[in-house]
Design a protein around this motif. Structure first.
Motif, mmCIF file in Angstrom:
data_model
loop_
_atom_site.group_PDB
_atom_site.id
_atom_site.type_symbol
_atom_site.label_atom_id
_atom_site.label_comp_id
_atom_site.label_asym_id
_atom_site.label_seq_id
_atom_site.Cartn_x
_atom_site.Cartn_y
_atom_site.Cartn_z
ATOM 1 N N ASP A 98 45.766 37.387 48.633
ATOM 2 C CA ASP A 98 44.431 37.139 49.268
ATOM 3 C C ASP A 98 44.905 38.731 49.826
ATOM 4 O OD1 ASP A 98 47.334 37.097 50.256
ATOM 5 O OD2 ASP A 98 47.007 36.472 52.165
ATOM 6 N N VAL A 99 45.369 39.509 49.704
ATOM 7 C CA VAL A 99 45.642 40.402 50.349
ATOM 8 C C VAL A 99 45.043 41.397 49.189
ATOM 9 C CG1 VAL A 99 46.752 43.250 50.248
ATOM 10 C CG2 VAL A 99 47.667 41.070 51.259
ATOM 11 N N MET A 100 44.850 41.051 48.076
ATOM 12 C CA MET A 100 44.130 41.537 46.750
ATOM 13 C C MET A 100 43.017 41.608 47.239
ATOM 14 S SD MET A 100 45.803 41.255 43.290
ATOM 15 C CE MET A 100 47.960 40.769 43.387
ATOM 16 N N SER A 294 35.017 35.296 43.275
ATOM 17 C CA SER A 294 35.960 34.792 42.277
ATOM 18 C C SER A 294 38.135 35.042 42.395
ATOM 19 C CB SER A 294 36.450 35.911 40.824
ATOM 20 O OG SER A 294 36.089 36.653 40.835
ATOM 21 N N GLU A 295 38.299 34.253 42.106
ATOM 22 C CA GLU A 295 39.544 34.023 42.091
ATOM 23 C C GLU A 295 40.518 34.044 41.075
ATOM 24 O OE1 GLU A 295 39.850 29.988 43.943
ATOM 25 O OE2 GLU A 295 39.450 31.383 45.569
ATOM 26 N N SER A 402 44.804 42.605 40.633
ATOM 27 C CA SER A 402 44.285 43.117 41.176
ATOM 28 C C SER A 402 42.364 44.203 40.167
ATOM 29 C CB SER A 402 44.296 44.189 41.616
ATOM 30 O OG SER A 402 45.044 45.392 40.993
ATOM 31 N N LEU A 403 42.544 44.709 39.284
ATOM 32 C CA LEU A 403 41.597 45.067 38.109
ATOM 33 C C LEU A 403 40.856 43.562 37.974
ATOM 34 C CD1 LEU A 403 43.422 47.832 36.290
ATOM 35 C CD2 LEU A 403 41.386 48.099 38.211
ATOM 36 N N PHE A 404 41.284 42.853 37.761
ATOM 37 C CA PHE A 404 40.411 41.217 37.238
ATOM 38 C C PHE A 404 39.302 40.772 38.816
ATOM 39 C CE2 PHE A 404 39.456 36.805 37.432
ATOM 40 C CZ PHE A 404 38.272 37.272 36.589
ATOM 41 N N LEU A 405 40.178 40.744 39.493
ATOM 42 C CA LEU A 405 39.102 40.706 40.932
ATOM 43 C C LEU A 405 38.304 42.223 41.308
ATOM 44 C CD1 LEU A 405 41.681 38.939 43.561
ATOM 45 C CD2 LEU A 405 39.882 38.105 41.899
ATOM 46 N N LEU A 406 38.766 43.339 41.754
ATOM 47 C CA LEU A 406 37.850 44.615 41.472
ATOM 48 C C LEU A 406 36.487 44.019 41.233
ATOM 49 C CD1 LEU A 406 40.161 47.150 42.923
ATOM 50 C CD2 LEU A 406 38.494 45.757 44.071
#
Ligand code: HEM
Length: 463
Positions: A98-100, A294-295, A402-406
């Motif tokens: 959730d924070v990411m 995305s998640e 975190s890089l995947f989400l970004l």
């Protein structure tokens, strides 16, 4: 020294083999150009190859001896590495998705408001995420006092770590010279370094600790460690303070600039390779649609996006010569004698550009990481980019999530392209790669970052 000298060592490797032995200012040094040799030394002989080069200027005079990155392998390092490794391992860090996601969406909003300031937004976003995860401290801007402190400290540390920057590292007795002695100007630099090192370790930690003891609401690495102390002994001892302050501060030092640099390379790659960008966006549109972002659980359904990230790590290594290891004792390998305290550099660049593993290595081709019948999958570049053996990056699972989400969030919402001149023609970006210390990243270059559609912009406001 040439800022791109790892490329020269790669060329030397082609001539002299996978392992190059040098002496630099009297210091024996080995450069490893092959993945197999790196595994043989850093993993199979890890008891001997997991130290770090020692530096009088950094560890003693500037008092960075709490910074686990610079510590030799031993009990002190294990005590500091264990909590970092435990907190950032995949199963635990998933609790912070959730924070990411919130921090990724803050970046999307900033990019929508002022796309030309993308360099600043990316740095702020990386700083903000790691501050939230380690201290639960929310920052509004890159000028946040703790972020400024960390930035100044990192810059000071990078200078101090440069080989040959301070004679006292080669002639340690110089440290006994008084400050006023001609040539002892390094003491002035050291005093400033020691102040920064002390402030970075203690200021954010004690500020956060006080907040947590008053009102333990925001979950973070700091709150988790404090809770553990309180549940075991009902108090946080001075020893606990020492460990928690050191382990949290190192996360910022190691985690903020690295992630920002990968995202800068990603934007550069998207500007230069529109066909790759389109294919990744098609995959996101097909799998996720336009009603949500995305998640982490979507990763298996987005193989092209995952391959794209692997190709970013391969084609644009942010730490081309990794982080130096050192030998504890003398060793022989493949007929070479390697003395004790030899600096051992894993040449990530050469390993990631190995044409036997990655045919046409200079080409940016994410689909080399897609399964294909009758073809062996090439080695995952994250096995190199995050280092080796007992010193492997403990932030790897967190960085990868975190890089995947970004990356997938940015691709879902924006088109990234070359800037246009007044006649609508593409302007070729003038890309300059900046090396600072052991790390490198592209400087801000001209490009266009535009929302793909009104639905895409609405997605940011909605989430
Ligand atoms: C894309 C992002 C990142 C990359 C490419 C990266 C890469 C690396 C590499 C190559 C090393 C040295 C490994 C070795 O000595 O062989 C390292 C060490 C380290 N990294 Fe990362 N890192 C990244 C992000 C992070 C993050 C987000 C954190 C924070 C949690 C972190 C924490 C550390 C620490 C504490 C060390 C020192 C480990 C030790 O000396 O034992 N890194 N990283």
């Amino acid at each position: 020294m040439d800022p791109d000298w790892w490329q020269n060592t790669e060329a030397l490797g082609k001539e002299y083999g996978d392992l190059i032995f040098l002496k630099s200012l009297g210091q024996p040094m080995v450069i490893i150009n092959s993945y197999d040799v790196a595994v043989d030394l850093f993993e199979k002989k890890s008891t001997n190859y997991s130290d770090r080069p020692t530096s009088v200027m950094v560890n003693e005079l500037q008092k960075w001896d709490w910074n686990l990155i610079n510590l030799c392998y031993g009990e002190g390092l294990r005590k500091l590495r264990a909590p970092v490794q435990k907190f950032f391992e995949s199963s635990n860090i998933l609790n912070f998705e959730d924070v990411m996601k919130r921090e990724a969406q803050k970046l999307l909003r900033s990019l929508l408001q002022s796309p030309d300031e993308y360099g600043q937004h990316i740095r702020t976003s990386a700083a903000s995420l790691i501050m939230m995860i380690t201290y639960g401290h929310e920052i509004d801007s890159y000028d946040d006092p703790f972020v400024r402190l960390a930035r100044n400290s990192a810059e000071h540390l990078e200078t101090a770590l440069q080989k040959g920057a301070f004679l006292v590292d080669n002639i340690p007795w110089l440290k006994y010279l008084p400050k006023w002695f001609p040539g002892a100007g390094f003491h002035v630099v050291a005093e400033e370094g020691a102040r920064l090192s002390n402030d970075l370790r203690s200021k954010p930690y004690f500020f956060t600790k006080e907040k947590i003891l008053r009102n333990p609401v925001t979950r973070s690495f700091t709150s988790k460690q404090i809770e553990e102390c309180l549940s075991l002994a009902d108090r946080v001892s001075e020893d606990d303070d020492d460990v928690i302050s050191a382990t949290t501060a190192v996360c910022y030092l190691a985690g903020a600039a690295t992630s920002a640099s990968v995202i800068m390379f990603f934007l550069m790659a998207m500007t230069l390779h529109p066909e790759v960008q389109r294919r990744a966006q098609d995959e996101i549109d097909r799998v996720i649609g336009d009603s949500r972002l995305s998640e982490l659980s979507d990763r298996d359904q987005l193989p092209y996006c995952a391959a794209l990230l692997k190709e970013i790590h391969r084609c644009y290594p942010i730490l081309p010569l990794g982080v130096a290891h050192a030998t504890k004792e003398a060793d022989t390998y493949s007929g070479y004698y390697i003395p004790a305290k030899t600096v051992v550099l894993p040449n990530h660049w050469a390993m990631l550009m190995d044409p036997k593993e990655y045919p046409v290595p200079e080409a940016f081709r994410p689909d080399r990481f897609l399964p294909e019948e009758g073809r062996r999958m090439p080695r995952d570049p994250s096995k190199i980019a995050f280092g080796f053996g007992r010193r492997i990056c403990p932030g790897k699972p967190f960085a990868e999530h975190s890089l995947f989400l970004l990356v997938t969030h940015i691709l879902a919402v924006f088109n990234i392209s070359k800037a246009k001149d007044v006649d609508g023609n593409d302007i070729e970006p003038d890309i300059k790669i900046r090396s600072h210390g052991v790390m490198r990243e592209p400087e801000v270059f001209e490009c266009l970052i535009k929302a793909r559609s009104s639905e895409a912009s609405a997605l940011i406001q909605m989430e």
